[in-house]
Write a protein that holds these residues in place. Structure first.
Motif, PDB file in Angstrom:
ATOM      1  N   MET A   1       0.858  -1.178   0.000  1.00 24.39           N
ATOM      2  CA  MET A   1       0.000   0.000   0.000  1.00 24.39           C
ATOM      3  C   MET A   1       0.903   1.240   0.000  1.00 24.39           C
ATOM      4  O   MET A   1       1.865   1.315   0.752  1.00 24.39           O
ATOM      5  N   SER A   2       0.554   2.197  -0.820  1.00 27.25           N
ATOM      6  CA  SER A   2       1.374   3.405  -0.914  1.00 27.25           C
ATOM      7  C   SER A   2       1.214   4.275   0.328  1.00 27.25           C
ATOM      8  O   SER A   2       0.240   4.133   1.078  1.00 27.25           O
ATOM      9  N   ARG A   3       2.176   5.142   0.530  1.00 26.57           N
ATOM     10  CA  ARG A   3       2.127   6.042   1.688  1.00 26.57           C
ATOM     11  C   ARG A   3       0.860   6.903   1.644  1.00 26.57           C
ATOM     12  O   ARG A   3       0.217   7.133   2.672  1.00 26.57           O
ATOM     13  N   PHE A   4       0.517   7.364   0.445  1.00 23.72           N
ATOM     14  CA  PHE A   4      -0.677   8.203   0.288  1.00 23.72           C
ATOM     15  C   PHE A   4      -1.918   7.467   0.787  1.00 23.72           C
ATOM     16  O   PHE A   4      -2.693   8.000   1.586  1.00 23.72           O
ATOM     17  N   LYS A   5      -2.095   6.229   0.347  1.00 22.19           N
ATOM     18  CA  LYS A   5      -3.270   5.456   0.756  1.00 22.19           C
ATOM     19  C   LYS A   5      -3.247   5.165   2.256  1.00 22.19           C
ATOM     20  O   LYS A   5      -4.289   5.152   2.904  1.00 22.19           O
ATOM     21  N   GLN A   6      -2.065   4.934   2.804  1.00 21.91           N
ATOM     22  CA  GLN A   6      -1.949   4.691   4.243  1.00 21.91           C
ATOM     23  C   GLN A   6      -2.380   5.918   5.038  1.00 21.91           C
ATOM     24  O   GLN A   6      -3.116   5.804   6.025  1.00 21.91           O
ATOM     25  N   GLU A   7      -1.925   7.089   4.605  1.00 15.50           N
ATOM     26  CA  GLU A   7      -2.256   8.325   5.327  1.00 15.50           C
ATOM     27  C   GLU A   7      -3.750   8.629   5.239  1.00 15.50           C
ATOM     28  O   GLU A   7      -4.363   9.070   6.213  1.00 15.50           O
ATOM     29  N   VAL A   8      -4.351   8.387   4.078  1.00 13.61           N
ATOM     30  CA  VAL A   8      -5.799   8.589   3.928  1.00 13.61           C
ATOM     31  C   VAL A   8      -6.544   7.615   4.831  1.00 13.61           C
ATOM     32  O   VAL A   8      -7.523   7.987   5.503  1.00 13.61           O
ATOM     33  N   ALA A   9      -6.101   6.372   4.890  1.00 14.03           N
ATOM     34  CA  ALA A   9      -6.748   5.365   5.741  1.00 14.03           C
ATOM     35  C   ALA A   9      -6.675   5.767   7.213  1.00 14.03           C
ATOM     36  O   ALA A   9      -7.651   5.595   7.956  1.00 14.03           O
ATOM     37  N   VAL A  10      -5.538   6.312   7.632  1.00 14.69           N
ATOM     38  CA  VAL A  10      -5.401   6.764   9.025  1.00 14.69           C
ATOM     39  C   VAL A  10      -6.384   7.901   9.305  1.00 14.69           C
ATOM     40  O   VAL A  10      -7.070   7.900  10.339  1.00 14.69           O
ATOM     41  N   ALA A  11      -6.475   8.858   8.387  1.00 17.69           N
ATOM     42  CA  ALA A  11      -7.403   9.983   8.581  1.00 17.69           C
ATOM     43  C   ALA A  11      -8.842   9.491   8.668  1.00 17.69           C
ATOM     44  O   ALA A  11      -9.611   9.932   9.534  1.00 17.69           O
ATOM     45  N   GLU A  12      -9.212   8.579   7.802  1.00  9.91           N
ATOM     46  CA  GLU A  12     -10.578   8.052   7.822  1.00  9.91           C
ATOM     47  C   GLU A  12     -10.852   7.247   9.093  1.00  9.91           C
ATOM     48  O   GLU A  12     -11.953   7.308   9.643  1.00  9.91           O
ATOM     49  N   LYS A  13      -9.857   6.524   9.557  1.00 13.86           N
ATOM     50  CA  LYS A  13     -10.015   5.752  10.796  1.00 13.86           C
ATOM     51  C   LYS A  13     -10.229   6.697  11.983  1.00 13.86           C
ATOM     52  O   LYS A  13     -11.094   6.458  12.826  1.00 13.86           O
ATOM     53  N   LEU A  14      -9.460   7.779  12.032  1.00 17.41           N
ATOM     54  CA  LEU A  14      -9.621   8.751  13.118  1.00 17.41           C
ATOM     55  C   LEU A  14     -10.997   9.401  13.072  1.00 17.41           C
ATOM     56  O   LEU A  14     -11.621   9.626  14.109  1.00 17.41           O
ATOM     57  N   GLU A  15     -11.473   9.699  11.860  1.00 22.25           N
ATOM     58  CA  GLU A  15     -12.831  10.231  11.731  1.00 22.25           C
ATOM     59  C   GLU A  15     -13.850   9.224  12.255  1.00 22.25           C
ATOM     60  O   GLU A  15     -14.793   9.590  12.961  1.00 22.25           O
ATOM     61  N   GLY A  16     -13.666   7.969  11.900  1.00 24.21           N
ATOM     62  CA  GLY A  16     -14.578   6.923  12.345  1.00 24.21           C
ATOM     63  C   GLY A  16     -14.605   6.769  13.858  1.00 24.21           C
ATOM     64  O   GLY A  16     -15.623   6.408  14.440  1.00 24.21           O
ATOM     65  N   MET A  17     -13.480   7.061  14.489  1.00 22.52           N
ATOM     66  CA  MET A  17     -13.391   6.984  15.945  1.00 22.52           C
ATOM     67  C   MET A  17     -13.807   8.307  16.604  1.00 22.52           C
ATOM     68  O   MET A  17     -13.753   8.434  17.823  1.00 22.52           O
TER      69      MET A  17
ATOM     70  N   ALA B   1      -8.283  16.027  11.784  1.00 22.42           N
ATOM     71  CA  ALA B   1      -8.002  17.272  11.062  1.00 22.42           C
ATOM     72  C   ALA B   1      -6.508  17.418  10.820  1.00 22.42           C
ATOM     73  O   ALA B   1      -6.073  17.812   9.728  1.00 22.42           O
ATOM     74  N   ARG B   2      -5.719  17.087  11.803  1.00 22.88           N
ATOM     75  CA  ARG B   2      -4.259  17.151  11.651  1.00 22.88           C
ATOM     76  C   ARG B   2      -3.784  16.133  10.619  1.00 22.88           C
ATOM     77  O   ARG B   2      -2.903  16.414   9.813  1.00 22.88           O
ATOM     78  N   GLN B   3      -4.390  14.965  10.626  1.00 14.64           N
ATOM     79  CA  GLN B   3      -4.009  13.931   9.665  1.00 14.64           C
ATOM     80  C   GLN B   3      -4.370  14.345   8.239  1.00 14.64           C
ATOM     81  O   GLN B   3      -3.633  14.054   7.307  1.00 14.64           O
ATOM     82  N   TRP B   4      -5.488  15.040   8.059  1.00 17.85           N
ATOM     83  CA  TRP B   4      -5.831  15.514   6.718  1.00 17.85           C
ATOM     84  C   TRP B   4      -4.801  16.516   6.215  1.00 17.85           C
ATOM     85  O   TRP B   4      -4.549  16.609   5.015  1.00 17.85           O
ATOM     86  N   LEU B   5      -4.162  17.251   7.117  1.00 18.66           N
ATOM     87  CA  LEU B   5      -3.073  18.135   6.699  1.00 18.66           C
ATOM     88  C   LEU B   5      -1.890  17.330   6.159  1.00 18.66           C
ATOM     89  O   LEU B   5      -1.270  17.724   5.165  1.00 18.66           O
ATOM     90  N   VAL B   6      -1.593  16.219   6.798  1.00 24.05           N
ATOM     91  CA  VAL B   6      -0.521  15.348   6.316  1.00 24.05           C
ATOM     92  C   VAL B   6      -0.863  14.855   4.911  1.00 24.05           C
ATOM     93  O   VAL B   6      -0.017  14.860   4.010  1.00 24.05           O
ATOM     94  N   VAL B   7      -2.117  14.455   4.727  1.00 25.09           N
ATOM     95  CA  VAL B   7      -2.560  13.978   3.417  1.00 25.09           C
ATOM     96  C   VAL B   7      -2.438  15.101   2.386  1.00 25.09           C
ATOM     97  O   VAL B   7      -1.957  14.879   1.268  1.00 25.09           O
ATOM     98  N   LEU B   8      -2.845  16.303   2.746  1.00 26.09           N
ATOM     99  CA  LEU B   8      -2.738  17.437   1.822  1.00 26.09           C
ATOM    100  C   LEU B   8      -1.284  17.706   1.441  1.00 26.09           C
ATOM    101  O   LEU B   8      -0.998  18.051   0.292  1.00 26.09           O
ATOM    102  N   ASP B   9      -0.389  17.550   2.385  1.00 25.77           N
ATOM    103  CA  ASP B   9       1.031  17.789   2.104  1.00 25.77           C
ATOM    104  C   ASP B   9       1.588  16.833   1.055  1.00 25.77           C
ATOM    105  O   ASP B   9       2.486  17.208   0.297  1.00 25.77           O
ATOM    106  N   ILE B  10       1.091  15.612   1.013  1.00 28.13           N
ATOM    107  CA  ILE B  10       1.635  14.645   0.059  1.00 28.13           C
ATOM    108  C   ILE B  10       0.778  14.504  -1.196  1.00 28.13           C
ATOM    109  O   ILE B  10       1.124  13.726  -2.087  1.00 28.13           O
TER     110      ILE B  10
END
Length: 81
Positions: free
Chosen positions: A1-17, A24-33
């Protein structure tokens, strides 16, 4: 799995929790890449981040285990007015 997909998955998991501020901070990481050429994706991620910020700034009804509150006057406490 690419880093991009991993970071998106983490952001979605945090939203789910419902960890809105961390998401919100994780979406910034996703935006950066996210490549600048993917303007539509960047807009989607920006909107999701804005939603997380909005959700993170409100307090739920059961914040800290308190589900409701009521105002109490001195007579309820047995104190003479």
């Amino acid at each position: 799995m690419s880093r991009f997909k991993q970071e998106v998955a983490v952001a979605e998991k945090l939203e789910g929790m419902r960890l809105w501020r961390r998401a919100a901070r994780q979406w910034l990481v996703v935006l950066d890449i996210t490549p600048v050429s993917e303007e539509r994706l960047r807009d989607v991620f920006t909107m999701r981040r804005a939603k997380c910020i909005t959700q993170g700034n409100c307090f739920c009804n059961d914040y800290s285990g308190i589900s409701e509150a009521r105002l109490v006057d001195d007579s309820d406490l047995g104190v003479a007015a």
